[in-house]
Design a protein around this motif. Structure first.
Motif, PDB file in Angstrom:
ATOM      1  N   ARG A 135       0.835  -1.201   0.000  1.00 51.35           N
ATOM      2  CA  ARG A 135       0.000   0.000   0.000  1.00 51.35           C
ATOM      3  C   ARG A 135       0.872   1.254   0.000  1.00 51.35           C
ATOM      4  O   ARG A 135       0.619   2.201  -0.726  1.00 51.35           O
ATOM      5  CB  ARG A 135      -0.925  -0.019   1.228  1.00 51.35           C
ATOM      6  CG  ARG A 135      -1.771   1.224   1.428  1.00 51.35           C
ATOM      7  CD  ARG A 135      -2.878   1.333   0.391  1.00 51.35           C
ATOM      8  NE  ARG A 135      -3.821   0.278   0.523  1.00 51.35           N
ATOM      9  CZ  ARG A 135      -5.039   0.406   1.017  1.00 51.35           C
ATOM     10  NH1 ARG A 135      -5.460   1.574   1.410  1.00 51.35           N
ATOM     11  NH2 ARG A 135      -5.835  -0.627   1.091  1.00 51.35           N
ATOM     12  N   THR A 138       2.360   1.855  -3.405  1.00 45.27           N
ATOM     13  CA  THR A 138       1.343   2.416  -4.293  1.00 45.27           C
ATOM     14  C   THR A 138       1.122   3.900  -3.999  1.00 45.27           C
ATOM     15  O   THR A 138       1.047   4.718  -4.915  1.00 45.27           O
ATOM     16  CB  THR A 138       0.011   1.646  -4.152  1.00 45.27           C
ATOM     17  OG1 THR A 138       0.238   0.278  -4.493  1.00 45.27           O
ATOM     18  CG2 THR A 138      -1.067   2.233  -5.044  1.00 45.27           C
ATOM     19  N   MET A 139       1.061   4.254  -2.736  1.00 45.39           N
ATOM     20  CA  MET A 139       0.831   5.644  -2.345  1.00 45.39           C
ATOM     21  C   MET A 139       1.988   6.554  -2.771  1.00 45.39           C
ATOM     22  O   MET A 139       1.801   7.744  -2.995  1.00 45.39           O
ATOM     23  CB  MET A 139       0.628   5.735  -0.829  1.00 45.39           C
ATOM     24  CG  MET A 139      -0.655   5.082  -0.364  1.00 45.39           C
ATOM     25  SD  MET A 139      -0.738   4.835   1.430  1.00 45.39           S
ATOM     26  CE  MET A 139      -0.776   6.505   1.998  1.00 45.39           C
ATOM     27  N   MET A 140       3.180   5.974  -2.901  1.00 47.99           N
ATOM     28  CA  MET A 140       4.359   6.754  -3.303  1.00 47.99           C
ATOM     29  C   MET A 140       4.635   6.626  -4.798  1.00 47.99           C
ATOM     30  O   MET A 140       5.707   6.991  -5.265  1.00 47.99           O
ATOM     31  CB  MET A 140       5.574   6.308  -2.484  1.00 47.99           C
ATOM     32  CG  MET A 140       5.396   6.554  -0.995  1.00 47.99           C
ATOM     33  SD  MET A 140       6.815   6.053  -0.034  1.00 47.99           S
ATOM     34  CE  MET A 140       7.888   7.452  -0.315  1.00 47.99           C
ATOM     35  N   ASP A 141       3.657   6.076  -5.542  1.00 48.94           N
ATOM     36  CA  ASP A 141       3.810   5.845  -6.980  1.00 48.94           C
ATOM     37  C   ASP A 141       5.060   5.023  -7.292  1.00 48.94           C
ATOM     38  O   ASP A 141       5.719   5.232  -8.307  1.00 48.94           O
ATOM     39  CB  ASP A 141       3.847   7.173  -7.762  1.00 48.94           C
ATOM     40  CG  ASP A 141       2.530   7.916  -7.697  1.00 48.94           C
ATOM     41  OD1 ASP A 141       1.475   7.248  -7.677  1.00 48.94           O
ATOM     42  OD2 ASP A 141       2.558   9.166  -7.664  1.00 48.94           O
ATOM     43  N   ALA A 142       5.380   4.103  -6.400  1.00 46.52           N
ATOM     44  CA  ALA A 142       6.565   3.271  -6.576  1.00 46.52           C
ATOM     45  C   ALA A 142       6.200   1.821  -6.866  1.00 46.52           C
ATOM     46  O   ALA A 142       7.085   0.981  -7.031  1.00 46.52           O
ATOM     47  CB  ALA A 142       7.440   3.341  -5.323  1.00 46.52           C
ATOM     48  N   ASP A 143       4.919   1.526  -6.953  1.00 44.82           N
ATOM     49  CA  ASP A 143       4.483   0.142  -7.121  1.00 44.82           C
ATOM     50  C   ASP A 143       4.816  -0.426  -8.493  1.00 44.82           C
ATOM     51  O   ASP A 143       4.879  -1.638  -8.667  1.00 44.82           O
ATOM     52  CB  ASP A 143       2.990  -0.006  -6.827  1.00 44.82           C
ATOM     53  CG  ASP A 143       2.121   0.920  -7.655  1.00 44.82           C
ATOM     54  OD1 ASP A 143       2.537   2.059  -7.917  1.00 44.82           O
ATOM     55  OD2 ASP A 143       1.011   0.502  -8.031  1.00 44.82           O
ATOM     56  N   LYS A 144       5.071   0.416  -9.479  1.00 40.82           N
ATOM     57  CA  LYS A 144       5.382  -0.064 -10.827  1.00 40.82           C
ATOM     58  C   LYS A 144       6.893  -0.103 -11.103  1.00 40.82           C
ATOM     59  O   LYS A 144       7.323  -0.563 -12.142  1.00 40.82           O
ATOM     60  CB  LYS A 144       4.713   0.832 -11.883  1.00 40.82           C
ATOM     61  CG  LYS A 144       3.202   0.937 -11.746  1.00 40.82           C
ATOM     62  CD  LYS A 144       2.506  -0.346 -12.140  1.00 40.82           C
ATOM     63  CE  LYS A 144       1.022  -0.195 -12.205  1.00 40.82           C
ATOM     64  NZ  LYS A 144       0.322  -0.379 -10.964  1.00 40.82           N
ATOM     65  N   LEU A 145       7.694   0.406 -10.161  1.00 41.96           N
ATOM     66  CA  LEU A 145       9.134   0.415 -10.366  1.00 41.96           C
ATOM     67  C   LEU A 145       9.687  -1.001 -10.284  1.00 41.96           C
ATOM     68  O   LEU A 145       9.278  -1.791  -9.437  1.00 41.96           O
ATOM     69  CB  LEU A 145       9.827   1.286  -9.310  1.00 41.96           C
ATOM     70  CG  LEU A 145       9.553   2.776  -9.364  1.00 41.96           C
ATOM     71  CD1 LEU A 145      10.229   3.465  -8.186  1.00 41.96           C
ATOM     72  CD2 LEU A 145      10.028   3.369 -10.673  1.00 41.96           C
TER      73      LEU A 145
END
Length: 159
Positions: A135, A138-145
């Motif tokens: 979570r 995802t909140m830090m826009d790092a889930d796709k890295l």
């Protein structure tokens, strides 16, 4: 109370990043190698003579990154590349006597301590931590890295 929670979460995230960075620098000073280099050496040690493909799968890094790491390790005389006897097109990475000495004197890495502590937790605690971290990512826009399991914030530039 919400502002205090936000502050506490951000402080703890910074602590994790700082601890990772400090360990990376300490390991580099202690043995002159980066954490990904140590991981590659340890993988070769456990797998024996190994191809770049197999090694990249083992350490969760691209083949290009592993090749760069191997080049640097070869320059340091810690790895040698040998052609397969059965198929001359295949090249294996092999440890040198010097690398065995280096590995013997390399301190434990942060993620190894984490793995030990994490496996000691109850299953529900492991699931809760994983869910919370997913979570946060995802909140830090790092889930796709793309990220390997290696704990080294400097890995992309310090290979």
């Amino acid at each position: 109370m919400s502002d205090q929670y936000i502050q506490d979460v951000l402080i703890n995230l910074r602590r994790i990043i700082r601890a990772t960075d400090l360990q990376s620098k300490w390991i580099s000073k202690t043995c002159g190698l980066t954490i990904p280099q140590i991981m590659v050496l340890r993988s070769i040690s456990s797998l024996g003579d190994v191809t770049v493909k197999k090694l990249s799968d083992e350490v969760s890094l691209s083949q290009a990154t592993v090749t760069t790491i191997l080049n640097r390790l070869e320059d340091k005389k810690l790895v040698e590349r040998v052609r397969s006897v059965a198929d001359k097109r295949i090249v294996h990475a092999r440890l040198t006597a010097e690398s065995l000495h280096v590995l013997k004197n390399t301190p434990p890495l942060m993620h190894e301590n984490f793995i030990h502590s994490f496996t000691e937790l109850e299953s529900w605690e492991q699931t809760q931590i994983l869910s919370s971290l997913q979570r946060v990512a995802t909140m830090m826009d790092a889930d796709k890295l793309d990220a390997s399991p290696l704990l080294d914030v400097n890995a992309p530039t310090d290979l």
